[in-house]
Design an enzyme around this catalytic site. Structure first.
Site, mmCIF file in Angstrom:
data_model
loop_
_atom_site.group_PDB
_atom_site.id
_atom_site.type_symbol
_atom_site.label_atom_id
_atom_site.label_comp_id
_atom_site.label_asym_id
_atom_site.label_seq_id
_atom_site.Cartn_x
_atom_site.Cartn_y
_atom_site.Cartn_z
ATOM 1 N N ARG A 32 -3.084 7.573 -8.908
ATOM 2 C CA ARG A 32 -2.653 8.956 -8.701
ATOM 3 C C ARG A 32 -1.364 9.217 -9.478
ATOM 4 N NH1 ARG A 32 -0.516 10.200 -4.663
ATOM 5 N NH2 ARG A 32 -0.192 8.191 -3.642
ATOM 6 N N LYS B 12 -8.829 13.111 -3.393
ATOM 7 C CA LYS B 12 -7.576 13.394 -2.694
ATOM 8 C C LYS B 12 -7.277 14.892 -2.683
ATOM 9 C CE LYS B 12 -6.568 9.250 -1.416
ATOM 10 N NZ LYS B 12 -6.789 8.888 0.005
ATOM 11 N N HIS C 201 -5.334 10.493 7.475
ATOM 12 C CA HIS C 201 -5.600 9.535 6.401
ATOM 13 C C HIS C 201 -5.862 8.197 7.082
ATOM 14 C CE1 HIS C 201 -4.059 7.056 2.750
ATOM 15 N NE2 HIS C 201 -5.357 7.269 2.661
ATOM 16 N N SER D 253 -2.952 2.839 0.846
ATOM 17 C CA SER D 253 -3.767 1.988 -0.017
ATOM 18 C C SER D 253 -3.198 0.579 -0.059
ATOM 19 C CB SER D 253 -3.810 2.561 -1.438
ATOM 20 O OG SER D 253 -4.455 3.799 -1.445
ATOM 21 N N LYS E 273 -7.009 -0.994 5.195
ATOM 22 C CA LYS E 273 -7.720 0.038 5.958
ATOM 23 C C LYS E 273 -9.229 -0.027 5.737
ATOM 24 C CE LYS E 273 -6.424 4.051 4.633
ATOM 25 N NZ LYS E 273 -7.556 4.637 3.904
ATOM 26 N N THR E 274 -9.634 -0.073 4.472
ATOM 27 C CA THR E 274 -11.064 -0.136 4.145
ATOM 28 C C THR E 274 -11.657 -1.470 4.589
ATOM 29 O OG1 THR E 274 -10.762 1.340 2.264
ATOM 30 C CG2 THR E 274 -12.741 -0.018 2.273
ATOM 31 N N ASP F 294 -11.653 6.510 4.930
ATOM 32 C CA ASP F 294 -10.408 7.056 4.376
ATOM 33 C C ASP F 294 -9.923 8.359 5.011
ATOM 34 O OD1 ASP F 294 -8.305 6.654 2.543
ATOM 35 O OD2 ASP F 294 -9.152 8.102 1.166
ATOM 36 N N ARG G 164 -10.948 0.033 -8.712
ATOM 37 C CA ARG G 164 -11.601 0.777 -7.628
ATOM 38 C C ARG G 164 -13.111 0.825 -7.801
ATOM 39 N NH1 ARG G 164 -8.689 2.949 -3.124
ATOM 40 N NH2 ARG G 164 -6.495 3.018 -3.740
#
Length: 529
Positions: free
Chosen positions: A54, A196, A215, A234, A238-239, A253, A318
């Site tokens: 980003r 996003k 988030h 990130s 989390k994932t 997400d 990614r």
């Protein structure tokens, strides 16, 4: 030629217009156009050029009268005038004239009560496949009855802004006009900007419907439907941690917490690939197949096999894929009221307890604070771990005042008696700078499992005086010594110094950013000695 109404956007005379093609068709177009190559698993692999993460300095919100007082203006939410926005939008539309254009008409919000229609107009077939897989895909009947979208997004990485002429900061611009329901992304080929921007839009509009946008990832027990949500930036896990083979994955997400429960904003997942292994993350590893879009992962040119350990292009490698690629995903992505909330943090200082229980006030404090370490590659220019505070564990995507979201969370925790835990997936026994290692994933998984199944309910907790939290003395599947942050350090004085240093950073950040927070929430935070 059917144009599906894109002339209303100023795109006149396109070479061809394709709407809601299948992943197979989009893959063919991407290969024909030289946008990427196929891996030995059948995934489409692309490189995104200079933008491999980003670009927060290039994100803008159109400042209009109807939204001005809602937005938390500042370094994160930068204003841009309607005139400048429209000028760039017109240039992007002109740029797309005479080119192939790929449209995806889909949905955000798995709960039909709150679904929003998004039309994404892409220059690249590969990016169109990405958002096809990341949003909720309409059935043939839903597509036939789609009508006008609620929000439209123009995405043209090949159009480069002129900062001096266009009034932006670089060749890239990511701009949202909430009032006009229009989003423009140009100059960056990093696909994460598309999703996003959808998230940033939902984070504004959902609050108007009494839905807390989060988030976070979410999963649930397949039989009882007891739901858990995982907050974290990130790289905090989390994932990985929400893709639990014993539970149904609601999403990885972006979710809303409504009076009825939790629902996924998306229809796909966007997972980090760096150091990915079949052993540690089998669900993500096996999802990298035909229909997945892989960004910036190095392949052997002959065998087309991935080298997930190669971060030479970026650490922020990614893959995007539909949530159905996770075999135990919940379709549709809807769950119940969360029984447990987990805040994930990757502490580069190595001093936070591996897991601790939070009171409602402490949960409010840590939700607003959003401490973690920025991992290399997640944003441009970040090459080594850095401690950071990201409001609400997603500051770049939360356009409103943090108090709006924090108040909504507090009310829900109190109303439903939801338990909250802070889990440190970062370094243990020393700091990252001193060469310490991150907490073993198997131990973290065991701690999360104990939090979800209630194993901690009858276990003794100790109070950590510096961080002002309670941590368990035992946990099934974890050696007792791995629960004591201070005990894992050989040099206890060095631990105390680092812990107090971090606690002071918490206090300084909170005082600076949130001077008007209630006293009971301030008192629930860390206390440096």
């Amino acid at each position: 030629m059917e144009t599906y109404g894109i002339e209303k956007l100023g795109i006149i005379g396109p070479k061809a217009v394709y709407r809601n093609l299948t992943p197979a068709q989009l893959t063919e177009h991407a290969l024909r156009r030289g946008e990427g190559t196929l891996s030995n698993t059948g995934a489409l692999v692309v490189t995104t050029g200079k933008y491999t993460g980003r670009s927060p300095n290039d994100k803008f919100i159109v400042d209009t009268e109807s939204v001005h007082n809602d937005i938390a203006w500042g370094k994160v939410n930068r204003p841009i005038s309607r005139e400048k926005f429209n000028a760039i939008k017109s240039k992007v539309a002109a740029y797309l004239q005479g080119r192939e254009v790929f449209i995806f008409d889909g949905f955000a919000g798995a709960d039909k009560k709150y679904t929003k229609k998004f039309r994404i107009v892409n220059e690249l077939a590969s990016q169109n496949m990405f958002i096809h897989q990341l949003l909720i895909r309409p059935t043939a009947e839903e597509l036939a009855a789609y009508g006008e979208p609620d929000y439209t997004m123009l995405v043209a990485p090949g159009f480069k802004c002129d900062p001096e002429v266009d009034g932006v900061n670089s060749e890239a611009a990511i701009m949202i006009d909430y009032e006009a329901h229009m989003i423009v992304i140009c100059g960056s080929q990093y696909a994460g900007e598309i999703k996003k921007s959808v998230f940033s839009t939902m984070n504004y509009v959902m609050t108007k419907q009494n839905v807390l946008p989060m988030h976070c990832s979410a999963n649930m027990d397949p039989e009882t439907h007891e739901t858990a949500v995982f907050f974290g930036l990130s790289g905090t896990g989390k994932t990985t941690l929400s893709a639990d083979p014993a539970r149904k994955l609601i999403g990885d997400d972006e979710h809303g917490w409504s009076p009825d429960g939790v629902f996924n904003f998306e229809g796909g997942c966007y997972a980090k690939c760096i150091n990915l292994s079949a052993e540690n993350e089998p669900d993500i590893y096996n999802a990298i197949k035909f229909g997945a879009l892989v960004e910036n992962v190095i392949m052997d040119p002959e065998t087309r096999e991935f080298d997930f350990n190669d971060g030479s292009l970026t650490e922020n490698t990614r893959v995007g894929y539909p949530v159905e690629y996770i075999k135990n995903s919940a379709i549709p992505g809807v769950g119940g009221i969360p029984k447990v909330v987990i805040f994930l943090t990757a502490d580069a200082f190595g001093v936070l307890p591996p897991i601790s229980r939070l009171s409602k006030e402490a949960a409010m404090y840590h939700f607003v604070t959003g401490f973690t370490s920025k991992l290399a590659g997640t944003e441009r220019g970040v090459t080594e771990p850095q401690p950071t505070f990201s409001t609400l564990f997603g500051e770049p995507f939360m356009p409103m005042d943090p108090n709006v979201y924090a108040q909504m969370l507090g009310e829900k925790l109190e109303k439903y008696g939801t338990k909250v835990y802070l889990v440190n997936t970062g370094w243990a026994g020393g700091s990252a700078a001193a060469g310490a290692k991150r907490m073993k994933l198997s131990y973290t998984r065991a701690m999360v499992t104990a939090a979800l199944n209630g194993s901690f309910d009858n276990i003794e907790f100790k109070h950590h005086d510096v961080f002002n939290v309670d941590y368990p003395t035992s946990c099934p599947g974890v050696p007792d010594e791995k629960l004591d942050a201070r005990g894992m350090w050989a040099d206890k004085a060095a631990y105390d110094e680092q812990a107090n240093k971090l606690a002071a950073m918490f206090q300084e950040n909170f005082a600076k950013k949130y001077p008007n927070m209630p006293a009971d929430i301030v008192a629930a935070g860390p206390k440096a000695k």
